[in-house]
Design a protein around this motif. Structure first.
Motif, PDB file in Angstrom:
ATOM      1  N   ARG A  23      18.391 -52.603 -14.962  1.00 41.87           N
ATOM      2  CA  ARG A  23      19.332 -52.053 -14.193  1.00 41.87           C
ATOM      3  C   ARG A  23      19.741 -50.604 -14.482  1.00 41.87           C
ATOM      4  O   ARG A  23      20.073 -50.045 -13.526  1.00 41.87           O
ATOM      5  N   ALA A  24      19.490 -50.227 -15.469  1.00 41.85           N
ATOM      6  CA  ALA A  24      19.930 -48.756 -16.041  1.00 41.85           C
ATOM      7  C   ALA A  24      18.608 -47.954 -15.595  1.00 41.85           C
ATOM      8  O   ALA A  24      18.712 -46.817 -15.762  1.00 41.85           O
ATOM      9  N   SER A  25      17.498 -48.431 -15.131  1.00 39.44           N
ATOM     10  CA  SER A  25      16.222 -47.528 -14.813  1.00 39.44           C
ATOM     11  C   SER A  25      16.477 -47.115 -13.522  1.00 39.44           C
ATOM     12  O   SER A  25      16.989 -47.897 -12.520  1.00 39.44           O
ATOM     13  N   PRO A  26      15.724 -46.090 -13.036  1.00 39.43           N
ATOM     14  CA  PRO A  26      15.740 -45.667 -11.751  1.00 39.43           C
ATOM     15  C   PRO A  26      14.861 -46.658 -10.864  1.00 39.43           C
ATOM     16  O   PRO A  26      15.605 -46.947  -9.781  1.00 39.43           O
ATOM     17  N   ILE A  27      13.897 -47.414 -11.403  1.00 35.24           N
ATOM     18  CA  ILE A  27      13.186 -48.528 -10.412  1.00 35.24           C
ATOM     19  C   ILE A  27      14.222 -49.624 -10.197  1.00 35.24           C
ATOM     20  O   ILE A  27      14.511 -49.729  -9.188  1.00 35.24           O
TER      21      ILE A  27
END
Lengths: 382, 222
Positions: B67-71
């Motif tokens: 959830r914290a990643s750009p994807i």
């Protein structure tokens, strides 16, 4: 309206990866043989004409349409160039039958018309009845004929043959030569044949282009090139053994004679006005034009450019023997002559024996000296 | 026997094959026939899943898709939910960890198609698509079959990456391999044994089909 130019016209120049500086023209219905040692850029030229490899600079046009022009940044895709290409390894599609291979060349799927045309083409190359065979089920010669049928299927504007006879045995090659000769009477497009086999080029080519390190050294009718190479380099490439250096000793246009000073020997050649007295020149003579003086019944021919020496070595090639003669008045490389084996035996020609020979005046060809190279004989390869 | 988990494994393997194989055809052709600086690096990166411990790969995928990643954020912005611990997240992970299993056999197969054959196809006037369908794919068929079997069987059998990225949500991310592990943990050896046997049979059948297809293709080519 101006006539549309016909045939193939190509000028190709590049420094790397394979240096090229080639110019070729091939008229419709004509066979142009590109000859030269392996690695000389012959196949690269075919690939450039087909659009399979890009060349740094140049222009390729066929029947008036420009396929490649480096200046105008024109580069027509291979599939739009309509070339028929017979590759050295034939490059047949191994998973398809002979018929399907040819149909792929027709550029259409399975339909009655193209199948009929493909069958006709296989008939043309005398492969009727073998339509369903896959390449692995065909002999080398048959595969080559499928490749020719496939190349013709596109109704090409130019037919490119890349050493198409190199992968078959001698007997098959001779048969395929005859068949190509028969077939070409029915073809109306320019045909470019790449070969390293000089005999093949002379036999099949209407014109011949000698290439060395990617450079066109000479272009012309095969027999002209064989008799009158442009320079020593061409003479070497067409396998002339007797290449020497001399100076022009005199010009007698009235008598049709140009005299040469070859060491201390004075020779007479056919008149050649390109040269002035004193010019350093290279000259060649085919080994078949060096005539042995008969010991028992000397003929009047012995007065024509007589040269004397000692037989250095003899090499028998089938019915012919190549004799190397160390010339008395000339310390350089030997003079080679070829003669039938029986003639050598009858005249007791043997290593160490003294012989007299005549050089046929009209067959001495004089060329501009390529470079003065210290010793006056160019021939290093007996 | 957890049929749901079993069907989910088949679904995951099916989708992975359906997306990865066409993609790999283009990657493999590119790697087989092009030469450029950095190609060795690209090949090494693609081969990483072969040598990395599945948990390490799973960890990076969890971080990369989380959830914290750009994807992960992009996905959540479009679809309104997280990517990890979903079937879709699992599918992306599956495609990535199967890349070498699909690309490498295909690359070898395309490398075996000579330049002259490809040139001959171009001289026949074929478009790129026709060349692909009529010449390249049929000739590379054994490599494609191997890629299919390896990808399919490897997806069904993968455990570490699936557990890291998907967890064990019944009907969503609990695949047969995870279910077998769960059953063993619960001392339900009978169910674990039955599922293991089924996976074994499926793997054998897949390899058998591939071998058959490959040998037929070989016989056809002579």
């Amino acid at each position: 309206m101006a006539d549309r130019p016909t045939g193939l016209d190509a000028r190709l120049v590049q420094d790397a990866p394979i240096p090229l500086n080639a110019r070729l023209r091939c008229e419709p219905g004509e066979v142009l043989a590109l000859v030269g040692p392996s690695g000389g850029g012959k196949s690269t030229i075919l690939c450039a004409i087909a659009g399979l490899r890009n060349i740094a600079e140049g222009r390729i046009s066929c029947n008036g349409s420009v396929w490649y022009d480096s200046e105008k940044r024109i580069n027509v895709a291979t599939r739009l160039r309509r070339v028929g290409f017979v590759f050295q390894s034939y490059a047949l599609f191994p998973h398809l039958s002979a018929l399907a291979n040819v149909m792929e060349g027709l550029g259409s799927g399975r339909n009655g018309g193209s199948e009929r045309r493909a069958r006709e083409l296989l008939e043309l190359v005398r492969l009727g009845g073998l339509e369903t065979r896959r390449p692995s089920e065909l002999s080398g010669g048959q595969q080559q004929r499928v490749a020719v049928a496939r190349a013709l299927a596109r109704d090409p504007e130019v037919l490119l043959l890349d050493e198409p006879f190199s992968s078959v045995d001698r007997a098959t090659r001779q048969r395929l030569h005859r068949e190509l000769g028969h077939l070409r009477g029915r073809l109306r497009m320019p045909i470019v044949l790449v070969t390293h086999d000089l005999e093949e080029a002379v036999q099949l080519g209407d014109r011949m282009s000698i290439l060395h390190h990617g450079q066109t050294l000479q272009e012309g009718a095969p027999h002209d090139i064989m008799a009158r190479p442009a320079n020593r380099e061409v003479a070497r490439l067409i396998d002339l053994k007797n290449i020497f250096q001399a100076r022009i000793a005199g010009q007698r246009p009235g008598a049709g004679i140009t005299a040469l000073a070859w060491g201390s020997t004075r020779l007479e050649a056919g008149y050649n006005r390109r040269f002035a007295v004193g010019d350093l020149v290279d000259w060649v003579i085919p080994s078949g034009s060096v005539i042995l003086h008969r010991r028992r019944r000397p003929s009047r021919g012995i007065r024509e450019n007589p040269v004397h020496g000692r037989v250095e070595s003899m090499v028998r090639l089938g019915d012919t023997v190549i004799v190397a003669v160390k010339v008395d008045a000339h310390a350089g490389y030997p003079l080679f002559m070829s003669m039938p084996v029986h003639a050598a035996e009858r005249n007791s020609v043997a290593p160490g024996e003294r012989v007299g020979v005549s050089l046929v005046r009209s067959d001495i060809h004089i060329m501009p000296a390529l470079q003065p190279d210290g010793h006056d004989d160019a021939n290093a390869d007996p | 026997m957890d049929w749901n988990a079993f069907l989910l494994s088949l679904k995951l393997a099916g989708w992975t094959v359906a997306i990865l194989l066409p993609l790999s055809v283009f990657i493999a052709r590119h790697l087989a026939w092009r030469r450029y600086a950095g190609k060795a690096f690209v090949e090494a990166a693609l081969a990483l899943p072969l040598v990395l411990p599945p948990t390490v790969l799973g960890y990076y995928l969890l971080v990369g898709l989380g959830r914290a990643s750009p994807i992960g954020q992009l996905y959540e912005g479009i679809f309104g939910g997280p990517l990890v611990f979903t079937f879709e997240g699992l599918l992306i992970a599956s495609i990535i960890f199967n890349l070498p299993f699909a690309v490498q056999p295909m690359q070898r197969a395309f490398e075996n198609i000579s330049e002259e054959i490809r040139d001959a196809a171009a001289c026949c006037g074929m478009t790129s698509w026709r060349k692909l369908w009529r010449i390249e794919l049929p000739l590379a068929w054994p490599g494609l079959m191997t890629a299919f079997v390896l990808t399919f069987a490897h997806t069904i059998g993968e455990f570490g990456v699936v557990l890291m990225v998907g967890g064990s949500i019944p009907g969503e991310t609990r695949t047969a391999a995870i279910a077998i592990y769960d059953r063993v943990q619960a001392f339900d050896n009978a169910a674990a044994g039955a599922m293991s046997a089924l996976l074994l049979v499926i793997s054998l059948i897949a390899i058998g089909i591939a071998n058959l297809a490959t040998s037929r293709a070989g016989a056809r080519r002579g």
